[in-house]
Motif scaffolding. Structure first.
Motif, PDB file in Angstrom:
ATOM      1  N   TYR A 131     -29.464  82.867 -52.746  1.00 20.90           N
ATOM      2  CA  TYR A 131     -30.579  83.805 -52.553  1.00 20.90           C
ATOM      3  C   TYR A 131     -30.257  85.212 -53.038  1.00 20.90           C
ATOM      4  CZ  TYR A 131     -34.621  85.811 -50.099  1.00 20.90           C
ATOM      5  OH  TYR A 131     -35.790  86.444 -49.790  1.00 20.90           O
ATOM      6  N   LEU A 134     -29.314  85.480 -56.866  1.00 23.94           N
ATOM      7  CA  LEU A 134     -30.467  85.270 -57.734  1.00 23.94           C
ATOM      8  C   LEU A 134     -31.433  86.456 -57.702  1.00 23.94           C
ATOM      9  CD1 LEU A 134     -30.982  81.489 -57.023  1.00 23.94           C
ATOM     10  CD2 LEU A 134     -30.510  82.518 -59.260  1.00 23.94           C
ATOM     11  N   HIS A 135     -31.643  87.041 -56.534  1.00 22.05           N
ATOM     12  CA  HIS A 135     -32.538  88.193 -56.461  1.00 22.05           C
ATOM     13  C   HIS A 135     -31.971  89.395 -57.221  1.00 22.05           C
ATOM     14  CE1 HIS A 135     -34.933  86.046 -53.427  1.00 22.05           C
ATOM     15  NE2 HIS A 135     -35.868  86.929 -53.707  1.00 22.05           N
ATOM     16  N   ARG A 138     -32.292  88.840 -60.930  1.00 22.68           N
ATOM     17  CA  ARG A 138     -33.670  89.094 -61.355  1.00 22.68           C
ATOM     18  C   ARG A 138     -33.938  90.599 -61.433  1.00 22.68           C
ATOM     19  NH1 ARG A 138     -39.235  87.690 -58.024  1.00 22.68           N
ATOM     20  NH2 ARG A 138     -40.686  88.005 -59.755  1.00 22.68           N
ATOM     21  N   HIS A 139     -33.479  91.333 -60.430  1.00 21.36           N
ATOM     22  CA  HIS A 139     -33.675  92.788 -60.406  1.00 21.36           C
ATOM     23  C   HIS A 139     -33.024  93.440 -61.627  1.00 21.36           C
ATOM     24  CE1 HIS A 139     -34.158  96.811 -58.767  1.00 21.36           C
ATOM     25  NE2 HIS A 139     -32.869  97.039 -58.995  1.00 21.36           N
ATOM     26  N   ARG A 167     -39.039  81.901 -51.961  1.00 19.35           N
ATOM     27  CA  ARG A 167     -39.182  82.972 -52.953  1.00 19.35           C
ATOM     28  C   ARG A 167     -38.035  83.003 -53.938  1.00 19.35           C
ATOM     29  NH1 ARG A 167     -40.651  87.697 -48.554  1.00 19.35           N
ATOM     30  NH2 ARG A 167     -42.673  86.864 -47.888  1.00 19.35           N
ATOM     31  N   VAL A 168     -36.908  82.405 -53.556  1.00 18.28           N
ATOM     32  CA  VAL A 168     -35.749  82.391 -54.451  1.00 18.28           C
ATOM     33  C   VAL A 168     -36.079  81.683 -55.761  1.00 18.28           C
ATOM     34  CG1 VAL A 168     -34.733  80.219 -53.610  1.00 18.28           C
ATOM     35  CG2 VAL A 168     -33.245  82.028 -54.480  1.00 18.28           C
ATOM     36  N   HIS A 170     -38.644  81.988 -57.535  1.00 10.90           N
ATOM     37  CA  HIS A 170     -39.303  82.907 -58.461  1.00 10.90           C
ATOM     38  C   HIS A 170     -38.299  83.766 -59.226  1.00 10.90           C
ATOM     39  CE1 HIS A 170     -43.510  82.166 -57.138  1.00 10.90           C
ATOM     40  NE2 HIS A 170     -42.907  81.817 -56.017  1.00 10.90           N
ATOM     41  N   CYS A 171     -37.042  83.647 -58.885  1.00  8.25           N
ATOM     42  CA  CYS A 171     -36.006  84.405 -59.589  1.00  8.25           C
ATOM     43  C   CYS A 171     -35.566  83.731 -60.884  1.00  8.25           C
ATOM     44  CB  CYS A 171     -34.782  84.603 -58.690  1.00  8.25           C
ATOM     45  SG  CYS A 171     -35.108  85.561 -57.193  1.00  8.25           S
TER      46      CYS A 171
END
Length: 420
Positions: A131, A134-135, A138-139, A167-168, A170-171
């Motif tokens: 999590y 990956l976030h 993406r950032h 939501r992970v 979507h990364c």
């Protein structure tokens, strides 16, 4: 909630490391990873990051790493593992520039790790959904790909209570999945960035078959069985739960000989297995490679007298399957079956236990007639008797297994064409 559970997990690992050598090895490896990265990451180098949970996921990622290296030698490869069973076996893998553990998925660890490595892109193999990593990827605008993944309705992402964690997904920049159902499930979450490319393991096992080793002692064992009018079964990644089902059959059917490669490789594990075999009236020899000489520590005389040849080393199983008339792939009476294509590529019928619902290749092989599910020793007896007595049934099953692997190659090239 995820981060709270993560910290509780860390506490549990710290306590468990006091009692478990495997957990202690993993914990120490994760803590040492940052030092390893500080020493080995080259300033200005361009890194592509591959993450595999364990050895099976590594085998899925390996064709991608090796093809990427061939096409783009200017790129560096970082390979990380979660499990000691992957890292300890492949820590010296020459196809990667750096191999280390992945520190646990806290936000602080993820920021520190990514600041050290600064990957240009990342590939997470199959079921890896970290999590915080990956976030932050993406950032930072780093392309991230999920490779050989497979999704099912029962997974947490598709349950009402898993929406936040979901939501992970979507990364990810793109999902390279194994089947159409996975695309349908992702689309329900608004994720249309998925392609059915298949499983890279098929490319890997075909490569392994082409490069397979000749193992004289295994060859002699199987040849001796043939001279005696016997057949040989190879059991790969055998667990004790599997042995409770298949060993009673072979104790009664001396027309078969066994080669067993245990999932856990250790002298203690082999000793327990040999004691069990002796109790069933089966003689055994152990194939163990000397790390100093690279030679087998048993001789042909020991092998020729044995009903069972036990493999007590890593790295040989993919070549050993060639010596079997039938393969039984372990894990299906416990955690889940291991690498079925590794056996099926040799065009032999493949047997496995009932815990196989999560494995696409098991469902495919059952449907095509190249694989057979067992739940009891009686199931094994019926299947083995049919394969032994009906030559056409055996030939059809063997051909179906081989065709299945051959027709599913090509995932590696498809993935790299879309990702690069």
């Amino acid at each position: 909630m995820y981060n709270v559970l993560l910290y509780l997990y860390q506490l549990g690992v710290a306590v468990a490391s006091l009692f478990s050598k495997k957990v202690r090895t993993m914990w120490r490896g994760e803590r040492a990873a940052f030092g390893e990265l500080r020493r080995r990451v080259e300033p200005g180098a361009r890194y592509v990051w591959f993450h595999a949970a364990s050895l099976g996921e590594f085998e899925q990622g390996r064709p991608l790493m090796e093809e990427l290296r061939r096409q783009h030698p200017e790129l560096k490869i970082l390979l990380t593992f979660f499990s000691p069973s992957g890292y300890e076996v492949r820590k010296n893998y020459a196809g990667a520039d750096i191999v280390c553990y992945l520190p646990i998925d806290t936000a602080a660890n993820a920021r520190r790790f990514l600041s050290l490595v600064r990957p240009e892109m990342a590939f997470f193999i199959k079921y890896e959904f970290w999590y915080n990593y990956l976030h932050i990827l993406r950032h930072r605008g780093v392309p991230v790909y999920s490779v050989s993944s497979i999704f099912r309705p029962g997974q947490v992402f598709f349950r009402w209570y898993g929406r936040q964690y979901g939501r992970v997904l979507h990364c990810f920049t793109h999902f390279f999945v194994q089947n159409e159902q996975s695309c349908v499930l992702l689309a329900r979450l608004g994720l249309l960035n998925a392609s059915v490319t298949g499983d890279t393991r098929f490319d890997r096992v075909l490569q392994v078959k082409r490069e397979s080793k000749v193992l004289p002692l295994c060859e002699a064992f199987a040849a001796d069985a043939t001279r005696r009018g016997q057949r040989t079964m190879v059991v790969g990644s055998s667990w004790e739960a599997d042995e409770q089902v298949y060993l009673p059959y072979f104790a009664r059917h001396k027309e078969w000989r066994l080669i067993i490669a245990t999932h856990v490789v250790s002298d203690e594990r082999v000793q327990r297995l040999r004691q069990q075999l002796t109790g069933l009236g089966l003689s055994s020899a152990t194939y163990q490679v000397s790390s100093e000489r690279g030679a087998a520590l048993c001789d042909s005389a020991q092998v020729s007298c044995a009903d069972v040849l036990i493999i007590n080393c890593y790295g040989l199983l993919s070549s050993i399957y060639r010596y079997g008339s039938v393969a039984l792939v372990g894990g299906g009476f416990g955690v889940g079956i291991h690498n079925l294509p590794e056996a099926a590529v040799w065009s032999i019928p493949v047997l496995f236990g009932p815990n196989n619902q999560r494995f696409q290749e098991a469902q495919d092989l059952k449907r095509l007639g190249g694989g057979f599910e067992l739940t009891t020793t009686a199931d094994l007896e019926r299947t083995m008797d049919r394969l032994a007595r009906d030559g056409q049934a055996y030939a059809d099953a063997a051909a179906a297994a081989g065709r299945y692997v051959a027709r599913r190659s090509g995932a590696t090239q498809k993935i790299l064409e879309l990702a690069l």
